[in-house]
Enzyme design. Structure first.
Site, PDB file in Angstrom:
ATOM      1  CD  GLU A 237      16.240 -19.694  -3.658  1.00 38.37           C
ATOM      2  OE1 GLU A 237      16.448 -19.076  -3.323  1.00 38.37           O
ATOM      3  OE2 GLU A 237      15.787 -19.461  -5.229  1.00 38.37           O
TER       4      GLU A 237
ATOM      5  CE  LYS B 253      33.304 -18.591  -5.274  1.00 39.51           C
ATOM      6  NZ  LYS B 253      33.148 -20.013  -5.310  1.00 39.51           N
TER       7      LYS B 253
ATOM      8  CB  CYS C 223      17.561 -18.560  -8.938  1.00 38.79           C
ATOM      9  SG  CYS C 223      18.142 -18.581 -10.370  1.00 38.79           S
TER      10      CYS C 223
END
Lengths: 518, 554
Positions: free
Chosen positions: B453, B246, B356
């Protein structure tokens, strides 16, 4: 050699790979492919021999000269070693190249060979005499697969970090050995070239390769492809020449770091000595064999007969791993013999460019005479000639598929490597007996067992002193699986991950650290 | 997540965008119909020959449906989702939206492709590898098209997409193409004593087979859409699994183009199925599915927890996670300052800060702190924002409104909590999703911008005094993805890199990624490793086969 190919009938060949991009049909060959390259390949350039000498290469199907080829000698080896040394110097493009790009170059070489596979197969058949159907559907695809396999290894040949005692950090680097001399035989010219180049180049070495004087043409064409795909100059140098001159110069060279040889055990001794007498270069050897093929009474008879036939007669019997001592259990001996003789009689011998041909000529007159001599010795020493035994055509080096029965272990034909289409069938009674007899040889290259009994299969395969054991199959080769000999059959392994070891120096780097932690 | 030599791309900056042309010479560029590799390492004459690739103008989107069983399907629900260009807000196209029913269809197809005796299961490993290599060749052929699509769909700078994302994609596919027939089991010398104690007597022969796990669900993020696609499918396919993947709802287009190439390369039907859709529907259906054997997810830590729970609630499928980070980048006074500033800058601002592994906590040693901050702010101020398709631009828009709002909210918190705003600090061009390159100094460890983050172009610079202190502070986070150390002192480099709790440590470099090198997180940054040989473990089941034999010998 090779894979289940040709075991039953030629059409089986096309089933090698299930993928759509593998050979689908065999194109109609030209029996007179043009020869484009006949010089020495040094530093990505074509050069005449320093001596200006050349030698003829012969079409073994006719005995006619195909062309003259430049003949390398010591002076040419010196030039090639210098080129290879320069390509290997610290900071050179080849040394600084990303490993993945070395892999990409090998992949591109495989692609180029695949593109030209019909031509290469024609040239191989012309120069070596092996049937075109085999060159095209066995030799060339195996070459492509081998190169692709090692292309993949290039950036996966990993060193380790090691938990050494004390306040140190320790790691290993897998570095190339340096300039590698490689001397290859005439029975699988293209394939032996790929077996040698694949691991040597994947690991970052440079190469000076001497190809067999009987079959220099395909290796030289591959040299042109090596240049085409972009290997830097000097990384691969290819020298046609004779063993006692060029080969000896490589083996004795003080600036060659490693030598790899495939050929006879006799010459293997010389190579090892030359290393000892010169610079202690690393040596790997892939030599002769007298490989036992053991047929137990519970085996599938039809399959065992066909595979044993293939094991011996494939490639005109010119295989180091040929199953040349077929041990058959006494209760099935007669039936096995009868069927094997029938199969040998049906073997199609003739023009190697005819797609129906199963067996072409032997590679040259010397081999031809040697085989005829072995056949005479078999008759003389009391083996029973069941079929064949003679010359199969009035020109070229064709020999009839030959089978000897009632062969005793002490006979010359049961002890020496014949390297021709001559099958020895021996009778045995028990498992213990056959293991002893199978191991009673100086060789230890390959062996096979045909049985349905899982226990016998394991017991015998563990008992055999051989680098490769096939169970219910023969000559199954994959680039992934190592190949090499026990005892006098060699030293080291080719193919597989093991093949990389022979082209690697391990460097241990140890660094003092203030404090170690897990 | 640049791959090889990307530092020089990042350092090239706007005025010298042409220098990126250098990057092409290690990739294989088709020239005159054949592959040519220029291995001239001093880049001498290559520059004049290489021209800068340009995006394809008015690129039409070709693939917008769900890819199942090598065919294009409409969604079972009839729903579609809109895909926008984040640089302009324009609608690019509508894409079929997969939901539970479509996942069921895809799983059925992937299961059929995995069944014992299927073409995929019977295929030689080397042929699996060759299919991946061919896929790499096809990606290389369509590289311009894919890079354009990626820039349009994700807003990333076109040249970055071309030189970083696509090169990494090609290299990853080739790398795992090579592994397929090298995933080796072992034969194992079983202990006689053990055998006897368990079975009274007997002797055994044991070997292991490394078998594929089965049907793998893979859910990937929007920050490196095509590269993440390759990272996921390449190891899974090389080990022989089948896949339901996906892509993110924001960026489905390159994944669908890849689906087309997968079919063209010759993968059998059902081996790879691509389902664009949303996390809470399609993603959740994959994570909960009783007939999916393994799930791999890259995205936020919050969703990572949901995935792990879903696996626990359903069929205990194997889980690998690659999640968030708040990565420390430690700069010692003895480093090459200008180089460290530049690396720290690109380590954070690369890909609009949407990495990330962004170095989002820059710890700078006290004695060089002021100078480091001054140079960093100057670098950030010089960044060129604009249309990512235009050469010379080095920062595009953020991916969507939600991310945009979140980043601005965190910037405000930084100001409020007392960090010093050195530059930036707000939106750039009020009409769209651009954010000014922002640098905060005097950041303390307890501020939100030092803990959460941000996933945007916001750099936090902290001050430190000693090795021991900085190690402790760097590790005070629930993340552990990556870290950087800049020093010329070999002892400091080895001490700090050993002590950091992070899956990747870069010494005197940042973002130095490659297919050969494993990547993944300690702690809440994830579970398992991607890339390298290590990734193969995540896609194989080990089967030990033990056979009773009559007599064992060494």
């Amino acid at each position: 050699m090779l894979r289940t190919v040709l075991i039953r009938t030629l059409p089986r060949v096309f089933g090698i790979s299930k993928c759509q991009y593998s050979a689908a049909t065999i194109p109609k060959p030209s029996a007179q492919p043009e020869v484009h390259y006949n010089k020495l390949f040094i530093n990505n350039e074509w050069q005449d021999a320093v001596s200006k000498k050349s030698f003829p290469t012969i079409n073994p199907a006719t005995g006619e000269v195909i062309c003259l080829v430049a003949e390398a000698d010591k002076a040419d080896v010196d030039k090639a070693v210098k080129a290879a040394r320069d390509a290997f110097r610290f900071g050179s493009p080849w040394r600084r190249m990303d490993a993945s790009d070395r892999g990409l170059l090998l992949n591109r070489l495989a692609d180029a060979i695949e593109r030209d596979s019909a031509y290469l197969a024609e040239l191989e058949t012309l120069d070596n005499g092996k049937p075109y159907a085999v060159s095209y559907s066995v030799d060339v695809p195996m070459v492509v697969k081998c190169l692709r396999y090692y292309a993949g290894w290039a950036d996966k040949w990993e060193g380790k970090t090691i938990p050494i005692d004390g306040d140190f950090f320790c790691y290993t680097r897998h570095e190339p050995i340096g300039v590698c001399g490689q001397i290859i035989p005439w029975n699988f010219p293209l394939l032996m070239q790929a077996w040698k180049l694949g691991p040597a180049l994947a690991t970052g070495n440079t190469v000076v390769m001497k190809v067999a004087e009987q079959t220099p043409l395909t290796a030289l064409y591959v040299a042109s492809l090596i240049k085409e795909v972009g290997f830097p100059p000097g990384v691969v140098n290819i020298l046609p020449g004779m063993g006692p001159t060029a080969g000896s110069a490589i083996a004795s060279h003080m600036d060659v770091d490693k030598v790899a040889f495939t050929g006879s055990t006799e010459v293997g001794h010389l190579i090892q000595q030359a290393s000892g007498a010169s610079n202690l270069k690393k040596v790997t050897l892939e030599l002769g064999g007298k490989s036992p093929n053991i047929i137990m009474s519970d085996a599938n008879m039809a399959d065992a007969v066909e595979q044993s036939h293939f094991a011996l007669f494939f490639n005109q019997g010119q295989c180091c791993c040929a199953g040349s001592r077929t041990y058959v259990q006494d209760t099935i001996y007669d039936e096995f013999m009868e069927r094997s003789v029938q199969r040998a009689k049906n073997r199609v011998v003739g023009d190697p460019f005819n797609l129906k041909t199963e067996q072409g000529p032997q590679v040259d007159e010397e081999q031809f005479k040697k085989i005829i001599g072995y056949i005479s010795s078999g008759k003389r020493e009391g083996a029973k000639l069941m079929c064949g035994g003679g010359v199969a055509a009035d020109r070229g080096y064709f020999i009839e598929p030959t089978i000897f029965g009632d062969v005793q272990d002490s006979m010359t034909i049961a002890r020496e490597e014949i390297f021709g289409p001559v099958m020895q069938i021996l009778k045995f009674k028990t498992v213990e007996e056959v293991i002893d007899r199978a191991n009673d040889t100086k060789y230890g290259l390959a062996a096979a067992i045909f049985t349905k009994d899982i226990d016998k299969a394991h017991y015998i395969s563990n008992g055999l002193r051989a680098g490769t054991v096939w169970i219910n199959c023969y000559d199954v080769f994959g680039a992934q699986a190592p190949f090499g000999g026990y005892k006098y059959s060699g030293n080291g392994r080719e193919l597989g991950e093991y093949g990389l070891d022979n082209y690697t120096e391990v460097k241990t780097v140890t660094i003092k650290v203030p404090q170690k932690n897990s | 997540m640049p791959v090889i030599g990307v530092e020089s791309i990042q350092s090239a900056g706007a005025p010298s965008a042409c220098t990126v042309g250098k990057q092409t010479n290690m990739s294989s560029q088709p020239e005159n119909g054949q592959y040519h590799m220029d291995l001239n390492l001093d880049h001498g004459d290559t520059e004049s020959r290489q021209t800068i690739p340009m995006p394809i103008p008015d690129l039409e989107v070709q693939y917008t449906k769900i890819f199942i069983d090598n065919e294009w399907h409409e969604s079972c629900s009839g729903r579609k989702m809109q895909v926008h260009n984040p640089a302009t807000g324009d609608l690019l196209c509508e894409v079929e939206e997969a939901d539970t029913e479509d996942v069921d269809k895809a799983v059925w197809s992937a299961r059929a492709a995995f069944q014992l005796g299927s073409p995929w299961r019977c295929m030689d490993a080397s042929d699996r590898g060759q299919l991946l290599t061919r896929l790499a060749d096809l990606v290389e052929r369509d590289r311009l098209q894919l890079a354009t699509l990626e820039a349009l769909d994700s807003g990333k700078v076109f040249l970055m997409a071309y030189f970083v994302d696509l090169l990494a994609t090609i290299k990853t596919l080739r790398y795992y193409g090579g592994w397929a027939d090298k995933i080796q089991g072992k034969t194992i010398p079983l202990s006689k004593f053990l055998c006897m104690s368990l079975f009274l007597d007997g002797e055994y022969f044991t070997y292991t087979r490394h078998e594929p796990i089965g049907v793998c669900g893979q859910i990937i993020p929007w920050n490196f859409p095509v590269m993440m696609f390759a990272w996921k499918i390449a190891p899974a396919l090389c080990c022989g699994n089948t896949i339901i993947i996906k892509p993110a709802e924001q960026t489905p287009l390159t994944a669908l183009h890849m689906a087309h190439l997968i079919k063209e390369a010759g993968f059998p039907p059902g081996v790879v199925n691509v389902l664009p859709g949303y996390g809470p529907t399609a993603g959740s259906a994959i994570a909960h599915h009783m007939d999916i054997d393994k799930i791999a997810f890259t995205g936020s830590t919050a969703v990572g927890k949901l995935i792990q729970q879903a696996a626990g609630e359903s069929n205990l499928k194997r889980v690998t996670l690659e999640l968030g980070g708040k990565n420390p980048n430690i700069v010692f006074a003895d480093c090459d300052l200008e180089y460290a500033v530049e690396q720290a800058h690109s380590g954070l601002f690369f890909n609009q800060g949407q990495c990330c592994l962004a170095g989002s906590r820059v710890f700078v040693e006290d004695s060089i702190y002021e100078e480091f901050v001054r140079r960093s702010a100057e670098k950030a101020r010089n960044k060129v924002l604009g249309n990512p398709l235009v050469p010379g631009v080095d920062q595009g828009p953020q991916i969507d409104q939600k991310q945009f709002d979140k980043i601005l909210e965190l910037i405000e918190s930084g100001k409020r909590e007392g960090a010093t705003l050195e530059c930036g600090g707000g939106p750039w061009d009020q009409r769209s999703l651009f954010i000014q390159p922002t640098v905060f100094s005097n950041v303390t460890d307890n501020m939100r911008i030092a803990k959460e983050e941000i996933f945007g172009p916001v750099q936090q610079i902290m001050r430190f005094y000693s090795v021991k202190e900085v190690i402790q502070r760097a590790n005070t986070t629930h993340y552990g993805l990556a870290a950087g150390v800049f020093t010329n002192d070999i002892d400091k480099a080895l001490t700090v890199s050993s002590a950091l709790q992070a899956g990747t440590v870069w010494v005197n470099c940042y973002n130095a990624m490659s297919s050969q090198c494993p990547f993944g997180g300690f702690k809440m940054s994830g579970n398992g490793r991607e890339l390298g040989e290590y990734a193969l473990q995540e896609y194989t089941e080990v089967k030990a086969v033990t056979i009773k034999i009559s007599q064992k010998n060494s």
